[in-house]
Design a protein around this motif. Structure first.
Motif, PDB file in Angstrom:
ATOM      1  N   ALA A 134       0.833  -1.213   0.000  1.00  0.00           N
ATOM      2  CA  ALA A 134       0.000   0.000   0.000  1.00  0.00           C
ATOM      3  C   ALA A 134       0.862   1.256   0.000  1.00  0.00           C
ATOM      4  CB  ALA A 134      -0.931  -0.009   1.214  1.00  0.00           C
ATOM      5  N   ALA A 135       1.980   1.199   0.713  1.00  0.00           N
ATOM      6  CA  ALA A 135       2.881   2.357   0.746  1.00  0.00           C
ATOM      7  C   ALA A 135       3.435   2.670  -0.638  1.00  0.00           C
ATOM      8  CB  ALA A 135       4.024   2.102   1.722  1.00  0.00           C
ATOM      9  N   ALA A 136       3.532   1.656  -1.467  1.00  0.00           N
ATOM     10  CA  ALA A 136       4.052   1.850  -2.821  1.00  0.00           C
ATOM     11  C   ALA A 136       2.966   2.136  -3.838  1.00  0.00           C
ATOM     12  CB  ALA A 136       4.849   0.619  -3.245  1.00  0.00           C
ATOM     13  N   ALA A 137       1.749   1.608  -3.597  1.00  0.00           N
ATOM     14  CA  ALA A 137       0.736   1.625  -4.668  1.00  0.00           C
ATOM     15  C   ALA A 137      -0.530   2.411  -4.380  1.00  0.00           C
ATOM     16  CB  ALA A 137       0.340   0.171  -4.993  1.00  0.00           C
ATOM     17  N   MET A 138      -0.817   2.736  -3.130  1.00  0.00           N
ATOM     18  CA  MET A 138      -2.089   3.373  -2.812  1.00  0.00           C
ATOM     19  C   MET A 138      -2.177   4.767  -3.443  1.00  0.00           C
ATOM     20  SD  MET A 138      -3.799   4.137   0.960  1.00  0.00           S
ATOM     21  CE  MET A 138      -4.464   2.515   1.285  1.00  0.00           C
ATOM     22  N   PRO A 139      -3.244   5.057  -4.178  1.00  0.00           N
ATOM     23  CA  PRO A 139      -3.394   6.383  -4.798  1.00  0.00           C
ATOM     24  C   PRO A 139      -3.445   7.498  -3.744  1.00  0.00           C
ATOM     25  CG  PRO A 139      -4.953   4.814  -5.722  1.00  0.00           C
ATOM     26  CD  PRO A 139      -4.351   4.151  -4.535  1.00  0.00           C
ATOM     27  N   GLU A 140      -3.015   8.685  -4.128  1.00  0.00           N
ATOM     28  CA  GLU A 140      -2.963   9.807  -3.193  1.00  0.00           C
ATOM     29  C   GLU A 140      -4.337  10.108  -2.595  1.00  0.00           C
ATOM     30  OE1 GLU A 140      -0.486  11.363  -1.925  1.00  0.00           O
ATOM     31  OE2 GLU A 140       1.072  10.361  -3.108  1.00  0.00           O
ATOM     32  N   GLU A 141      -5.372  10.006  -3.403  1.00  0.00           N
ATOM     33  CA  GLU A 141      -6.721  10.277  -2.902  1.00  0.00           C
ATOM     34  C   GLU A 141      -7.114   9.278  -1.810  1.00  0.00           C
ATOM     35  OE1 GLU A 141     -11.344  10.458  -4.537  1.00  0.00           O
ATOM     36  OE2 GLU A 141      -9.676  10.538  -5.959  1.00  0.00           O
ATOM     37  N   ALA A 142      -6.737   8.013  -2.016  1.00  0.00           N
ATOM     38  CA  ALA A 142      -7.038   6.979  -1.017  1.00  0.00           C
ATOM     39  C   ALA A 142      -6.228   7.209   0.262  1.00  0.00           C
ATOM     40  CB  ALA A 142      -6.745   5.599  -1.587  1.00  0.00           C
ATOM     41  N   VAL A 143      -4.988   7.690   0.115  1.00  0.00           N
ATOM     42  CA  VAL A 143      -4.172   8.007   1.284  1.00  0.00           C
ATOM     43  C   VAL A 143      -4.812   9.138   2.085  1.00  0.00           C
ATOM     44  CG1 VAL A 143      -1.938   8.858   2.085  1.00  0.00           C
ATOM     45  CG2 VAL A 143      -2.025   7.196   0.221  1.00  0.00           C
ATOM     46  N   ALA A 144      -5.322  10.135   1.381  1.00  0.00           N
ATOM     47  CA  ALA A 144      -5.992  11.251   2.058  1.00  0.00           C
ATOM     48  C   ALA A 144      -7.223  10.763   2.805  1.00  0.00           C
ATOM     49  CB  ALA A 144      -6.371  12.320   1.038  1.00  0.00           C
ATOM     50  N   GLU A 145      -7.991   9.852   2.195  1.00  0.00           N
ATOM     51  CA  GLU A 145      -9.160   9.283   2.870  1.00  0.00           C
ATOM     52  C   GLU A 145      -8.733   8.470   4.087  1.00  0.00           C
ATOM     53  OE1 GLU A 145     -12.369   9.556   2.454  1.00  0.00           O
ATOM     54  OE2 GLU A 145     -12.256  10.926   0.745  1.00  0.00           O
ATOM     55  N   LEU A 146      -7.613   7.791   3.967  1.00  0.00           N
ATOM     56  CA  LEU A 146      -7.096   7.007   5.081  1.00  0.00           C
ATOM     57  C   LEU A 146      -6.745   7.919   6.252  1.00  0.00           C
ATOM     58  CD1 LEU A 146      -6.277   4.069   5.843  1.00  0.00           C
ATOM     59  CD2 LEU A 146      -3.965   4.636   5.053  1.00  0.00           C
ATOM     60  N   ARG A 147      -6.135   9.050   5.959  1.00  0.00           N
ATOM     61  CA  ARG A 147      -5.808  10.018   7.023  1.00  0.00           C
ATOM     62  C   ARG A 147      -7.071  10.555   7.681  1.00  0.00           C
ATOM     63  NH1 ARG A 147      -0.972  11.354   8.378  1.00  0.00           N
ATOM     64  NH2 ARG A 147       0.806  11.398   6.944  1.00  0.00           N
ATOM     65  N   ARG A 148      -8.079  10.837   6.881  1.00  0.00           N
ATOM     66  CA  ARG A 148      -9.339  11.347   7.450  1.00  0.00           C
ATOM     67  C   ARG A 148      -9.971  10.298   8.362  1.00  0.00           C
ATOM     68  NH1 ARG A 148      -9.561  14.461   2.616  1.00  0.00           N
ATOM     69  NH2 ARG A 148     -10.367  12.760   1.332  1.00  0.00           N
ATOM     70  N   HIS A 149      -9.908   9.040   7.928  1.00  0.00           N
ATOM     71  CA  HIS A 149     -10.463   7.984   8.778  1.00  0.00           C
ATOM     72  C   HIS A 149      -9.661   7.856  10.074  1.00  0.00           C
ATOM     73  CE1 HIS A 149     -12.571   4.338   9.901  1.00  0.00           C
ATOM     74  NE2 HIS A 149     -11.386   3.783  10.146  1.00  0.00           N
ATOM     75  N   LEU A 150      -8.356   8.007   9.994  1.00  0.00           N
ATOM     76  CA  LEU A 150      -7.492   7.913  11.171  1.00  0.00           C
ATOM     77  C   LEU A 150      -7.922   8.901  12.249  1.00  0.00           C
ATOM     78  CD1 LEU A 150      -4.827   6.725  12.412  1.00  0.00           C
ATOM     79  CD2 LEU A 150      -3.646   8.662  11.352  1.00  0.00           C
ATOM     80  N   GLU A 151      -8.344  10.084  11.829  1.00  0.00           N
ATOM     81  CA  GLU A 151      -8.714  11.134  12.788  1.00  0.00           C
ATOM     82  C   GLU A 151     -10.200  11.117  13.141  1.00  0.00           C
ATOM     83  OE1 GLU A 151      -6.356  12.644  14.181  1.00  0.00           O
ATOM     84  OE2 GLU A 151      -4.790  11.982  12.792  1.00  0.00           O
ATOM     85  N   SER A 152     -10.929  10.125  12.663  1.00  0.00           N
ATOM     86  CA  SER A 152     -12.386  10.136  12.848  1.00  0.00           C
ATOM     87  C   SER A 152     -12.857   9.453  14.130  1.00  0.00           C
ATOM     88  CB  SER A 152     -13.078   9.455  11.649  1.00  0.00           C
ATOM     89  OG  SER A 152     -12.790   8.050  11.630  1.00  0.00           O
ATOM     90  N   LEU A 153     -11.966   8.788  14.854  1.00  0.00           N
ATOM     91  CA  LEU A 153     -12.381   8.090  16.069  1.00  0.00           C
ATOM     92  C   LEU A 153     -12.685   9.111  17.164  1.00  0.00           C
ATOM     93  CD1 LEU A 153     -12.678   5.221  17.369  1.00  0.00           C
ATOM     94  CD2 LEU A 153     -10.379   5.583  18.305  1.00  0.00           C
ATOM     95  N   PRO A 154     -13.899   9.102  17.718  1.00  0.00           N
ATOM     96  CA  PRO A 154     -14.247  10.091  18.739  1.00  0.00           C
ATOM     97  C   PRO A 154     -13.550   9.816  20.060  1.00  0.00           C
ATOM     98  CG  PRO A 154     -16.037   8.523  18.459  1.00  0.00           C
ATOM     99  CD  PRO A 154     -15.026   8.214  17.389  1.00  0.00           C
ATOM    100  N   ALA A 155     -13.303  10.856  20.822  1.00  0.00           N
ATOM    101  CA  ALA A 155     -12.748  10.691  22.158  1.00  0.00           C
ATOM    102  C   ALA A 155     -13.738   9.895  23.003  1.00  0.00           C
ATOM    103  CB  ALA A 155     -12.486  12.052  22.788  1.00  0.00           C
ATOM    104  N   GLY A 156     -13.218   9.016  23.851  1.00  0.00           N
ATOM    105  CA  GLY A 156     -14.094   8.214  24.694  1.00  0.00           C
ATOM    106  C   GLY A 156     -14.791   7.094  23.957  1.00  0.00           C
ATOM    107  N   ALA A 157     -14.260   6.701  22.810  1.00  0.00           N
ATOM    108  CA  ALA A 157     -14.887   5.626  22.037  1.00  0.00           C
ATOM    109  C   ALA A 157     -14.907   4.328  22.845  1.00  0.00           C
ATOM    110  CB  ALA A 157     -14.128   5.404  20.734  1.00  0.00           C
ATOM    111  N   SER A 158     -15.979   3.562  22.689  1.00  0.00           N
ATOM    112  CA  SER A 158     -16.093   2.270  23.367  1.00  0.00           C
ATOM    113  C   SER A 158     -15.188   1.261  22.668  1.00  0.00           C
ATOM    114  CB  SER A 158     -17.538   1.788  23.321  1.00  0.00           C
ATOM    115  OG  SER A 158     -17.887   1.419  21.988  1.00  0.00           O
ATOM    116  N   PRO A 159     -14.889   0.133  23.314  1.00  0.00           N
ATOM    117  CA  PRO A 159     -14.080  -0.895  22.649  1.00  0.00           C
ATOM    118  C   PRO A 159     -14.687  -1.362  21.329  1.00  0.00           C
ATOM    119  CG  PRO A 159     -14.169  -1.332  24.991  1.00  0.00           C
ATOM    120  CD  PRO A 159     -15.105  -0.189  24.740  1.00  0.00           C
ATOM    121  N   ASP A 160     -16.021  -1.518  21.273  1.00  0.00           N
ATOM    122  CA  ASP A 160     -16.654  -1.936  20.020  1.00  0.00           C
ATOM    123  C   ASP A 160     -16.450  -0.894  18.923  1.00  0.00           C
ATOM    124  OD1 ASP A 160     -17.653  -4.460  20.661  1.00  0.00           O
ATOM    125  OD2 ASP A 160     -19.417  -3.622  21.638  1.00  0.00           O
ATOM    126  N   GLU A 161     -16.567   0.390  19.282  1.00  0.00           N
ATOM    127  CA  GLU A 161     -16.350   1.463  18.300  1.00  0.00           C
ATOM    128  C   GLU A 161     -14.900   1.468  17.842  1.00  0.00           C
ATOM    129  OE1 GLU A 161     -19.561   4.896  19.615  1.00  0.00           O
ATOM    130  OE2 GLU A 161     -17.710   4.670  20.772  1.00  0.00           O
TER     131      GLU A 161
END
Length: 246
Positions: free
Chosen positions: A108-135
């Protein structure tokens, strides 16, 4: 070779030779049985077995068809296999994941498109504070799904999907019982995504190895005699703590 196994082999050979292609309808049962030199009962058992692993699709009142034979469809049966095993055997599935996932992350580090990398970063920051283990686990599964998809290898992606989802209980247990598990997970994910974004396959591979090995090492210790899960009835956590915050 058992009669049913012989029937399965003969149908498989028809698919491999291209006599039956994805989406094709199988000949009528009596015609196919005669063609393959099989009894109708053994052919019927073979069809049932191949339908269970998603090679064939039996449609009531319509007939039996070869499925798309896409990796994700065929490998979905692996989830059933994982779910049937006890937690000490799940360790072996985690060992396999530790081998495959770092490779997918490096790809993925070699092949993932830039747009997909940007989406990956957005998902990384999407976990809310105080998230439950299931979340946390749902968020974790989606992050890993995106990375495996970013490898560009559909078979590898499908294998990891099959191995990752059914072992999610171990991740929930870890979030419930291990101090600092959520923070550690976040830090490791951030390092993985940073390595992918900066196109460093070897670094991405290393962090993915650390990440999966951490879950494996925790489960191995927790299942050992005297461990947190060793005496829990039905494989449930021996104790349950409040959800951990970020």
């Amino acid at each position: 070779m058992a009669v049913t196994d012989e029937a399965i082999t003969k149908i498989k050979e028809m698919i491999v030779r291209g006599e039956l292609r994805p989406g094709d309808r199988l000949p009528r049962e009596p015609d196919l049985a005669e063609r393959l030199g099989l009894s109708r009962s053994s052919l019927r058992e073979a069809v049932r077995a191949l339908a269970l692993i998603h090679v064939l699709d039996v449609r009531q009142g319509d007939g039996t068809y070869v499925t798309s034979l896409q990796p994700e469809r065929l490998l979905s049966a692996l989830e059933f296999v994982v779910d049937l095993h006890r937690d000490d055997t799940v360790l072996q599935f985690l060992e396999v994941r530790r081998i495959l996932e770092p490779a997918a992350t490096a790809m993925a580090a070699a092949a993932m498109p830039e747009e997909a990398v940007a989406e990956l970063r957005r998902h990384l920051e999407s976990l809310p504070a105080g998230a439950s283990p299931d979340e946390l686990v749902a968020w974790d599964l989606e992050l890993h799904r995106r990375i495996a998809e970013g490898s560009g290898n559909r078979v590898l992606h499908s294998l990891l999907e099959s191995l990752s989802g059914p072992t999610h209980r171990a991740r929930v247990w870890r979030a419930l019982t291990q101090t600092g598990a959520v923070r550690r997970t976040m830090d490791e994910h951030r390092a993985i995504v940073d390595a992918i974004a900066t196109r460093q396959p070897d670094v991405a591979r290393s962090w993915a190895t650390v990440h999966v090995a951490g879950v494996e090492a925790w489960l191995r210790e927790a299942l050992a005699p005297g461990g947190e899960l060793s005496g829990a009835p039905g494989g449930a956590p021996a104790r349950e703590e409040p959800p951990l915050s970020r």
